[in-house]
Design an enzyme around this catalytic site. Sequence first.
Site, PDB file in Angstrom:
ATOM      1  N   ARG A  27      24.971   8.411  22.238  1.00 12.41           N
ATOM      2  CA  ARG A  27      23.790   8.576  22.801  1.00 12.41           C
ATOM      3  C   ARG A  27      22.886   9.015  21.453  1.00 12.41           C
ATOM      4  NH1 ARG A  27      24.881   5.990  26.206  1.00 12.41           N
ATOM      5  NH2 ARG A  27      24.615   6.199  28.470  1.00 12.41           N
ATOM      6  N   GLU A  67      14.601   5.054  22.186  1.00 13.39           N
ATOM      7  CA  GLU A  67      15.043   3.645  22.184  1.00 13.39           C
ATOM      8  C   GLU A  67      13.765   3.132  22.975  1.00 13.39           C
ATOM      9  OE1 GLU A  67      18.822   3.073  23.616  1.00 13.39           O
ATOM     10  OE2 GLU A  67      19.717   4.203  21.873  1.00 13.39           O
ATOM     11  N   HIS A  92      21.473  -0.998  20.783  1.00 18.34           N
ATOM     12  CA  HIS A  92      22.064  -0.429  21.818  1.00 18.34           C
ATOM     13  C   HIS A  92      23.010  -1.551  22.600  1.00 18.34           C
ATOM     14  CE1 HIS A  92      22.385   3.252  24.816  1.00 18.34           C
ATOM     15  NE2 HIS A  92      23.377   2.662  24.857  1.00 18.34           N
TER      16      HIS A  92
END
Lengths: 331, 331
Positions: free
Chosen positions: B248, B277, B295
């Site tokens: 993460r 993000e 991602h």
Amino acid sequence: MSAENQEQRQLLQERPVVLVHRIPAFQLPFAGVRTHFTFFDPLLHSPESTQSFLSRHATAIRALLCVGPAPVTSETLDLLPALEIVVGSSAGLDHVDLQECRRRDILVTNAGAAFSEDVADYAVALLIDVLRSISGGDRFVRSRLWAKNGEYPLGSTLRGKRIGIVGLGSIGSEVAKRLVAFGCSIAYTSRRKKSAVSYPFHANVCDLAADSNVLIVCCSLSKETHHMINKDVMTALGKEGVIINVGRGALVDEKELVQFFMRGEIGGAGLDVFENEPNVPKELFTLDNVVLSPHVSVVTPESFAALEEVVIGNLEAFFSNKPLLSPVQLD
Amino acid sequence: MSAENQEQRQLLQERPVVLVHRIPAFQLPFAGVRTHFTFFDPLLHSPESTQSFLSRHATAIRALLCVGPAPVTSETLDLLPALEIVVGSSAGLDHVDLQECRRRDILVTNAGAAFSEDVADYAVALLIDVLRSISGGDRFVRSRLWAKNGEYPLGSTLRGKRIGIVGLGSIGSEVAKRLVAFGCSIAYTSRRKKSAVSYPFHANVCDLAADSNVLIVCCSLSKETHHMINKDVMTALGKEGVIINVGRGALVDEKELVQFFMRGEIGGAGLDVFENEPNVPKELFTLDNVVLSPHVSVVTPESFAALEEVVIGNLEAFFSNKPLLSPVQLD
């Protein structure tokens, strides 16, 4: 042999001259390394002094160090009547006229396995890049499209993929070893079946392609392997098929490959080599299922250090009449 | 429990309702799959009909399916007084208030190992990409710089690299297995030493960094691991060090990382995740020693199929009182 030639020969035996043969873009990677030889590199001298050197020594030079893809033709060999060995610095020697070397009883060595692991790493990375679109994702983020467009397309997983290795030599074997760890299954084609290897063997590349999701091309280029990955092979590989080429550009029929992409009849490609380097077919520049690379699969300091060892080792073996480290079979 | 609630409860036991909790960017990946449940996805209904549905059923709903990073807070849980399980669809559950779930005796499951292999593949590819500059090479060729500039900079080899794995769970173990095949050496840090594993263990990430060329961050994000890769860790990793993050974004102190890049005090990074993000620090866009990814390390059809199996399996196990497939330890 004249008295003068004999004297030269004696001098050269004490500290033999190795003639360096290269194109300007390729440096002697180990210039300055202390060796038992004198490297004469014409590109570091004026045309006049090169001319003068060669007129005095050419008839006595026994070893040619060929750096990178500088062509060694019968005309090159004609200039060096005493030549006994061509020490190559690459894995593939398609730029050396091997038939002519054999005819003249000239030994040839290549880079051996110096590059194999780096090239295998690169092949695996190109494959994951094509399947998971890593370069494309990087382009997407750098173009600030992530925040704007949101979703990025699905990739395809590596595990379970059927990988066909074209040429299970030193590089191909390293590729196979790595891809097994990713849960891929391996098959191969090669000049002949390898008895020490348990991966399934296919006698021809078309059968291998028909049975594979991915072809990884890592054999040497010769008259026999030129355009080996042709229309029939691409058709057999199928619409979802992926081609990775870390061998030589001309192993793949590049014009045909472009046509397959234009018609959507191939899944993707990762290409470190091209038929007419540094020129790359412009049709490929806009495709997201292609990863393009400037022929650098061998380009690490570690590979160059390993190469230095092989090249110097081959020269030392030659001048002391010991077995060569990486002789090329001239059959 | 009122008579009405009892009736509802009976109905829901025959074909239980699973409430879907997601943000618009994340689809239910297996919509349309035939199951023993009725999925109610508020985003597919008008606010009015959702309101009406919830007012009738919320007090009886026992299972919440959390798709992607939709936050599950104590407020979410307050709305669902009969909730017994939160079925997550990701490997990391930093968006779920696990403490609050534990306090309320609510079970939690995650994606288990559904994504582990795809994420591990992606981590390895990011690493080779950073070391060998594959995305950068692709940019170089597509910008037509190869024919113009010629040489492309040296990469760095993978073999012999000391890899520090931060979090040796299901993903970290798959990463280790792969990198062993590339001739890397592996060490790790984790909440505790794993007795079944022979890789060297470091009790803290700073020691691991000091002993590694590369850190691969694949642990879960929690209060304890937030900004775990901080200034001290980056300093210990050193100027040539590489950070790969497939966990993460907030595991890495991103502002600090950018500073390290600006000062040339870190070697490279491959980042699939970011703190905010889809926003990526703009300073990273111009760097060639960074690979940026939106991602997507889990984003393959094969991962989604495996996820479907885990999610449906957990729900079926829950409703038939069998052991859950991928329970999260709420300790």
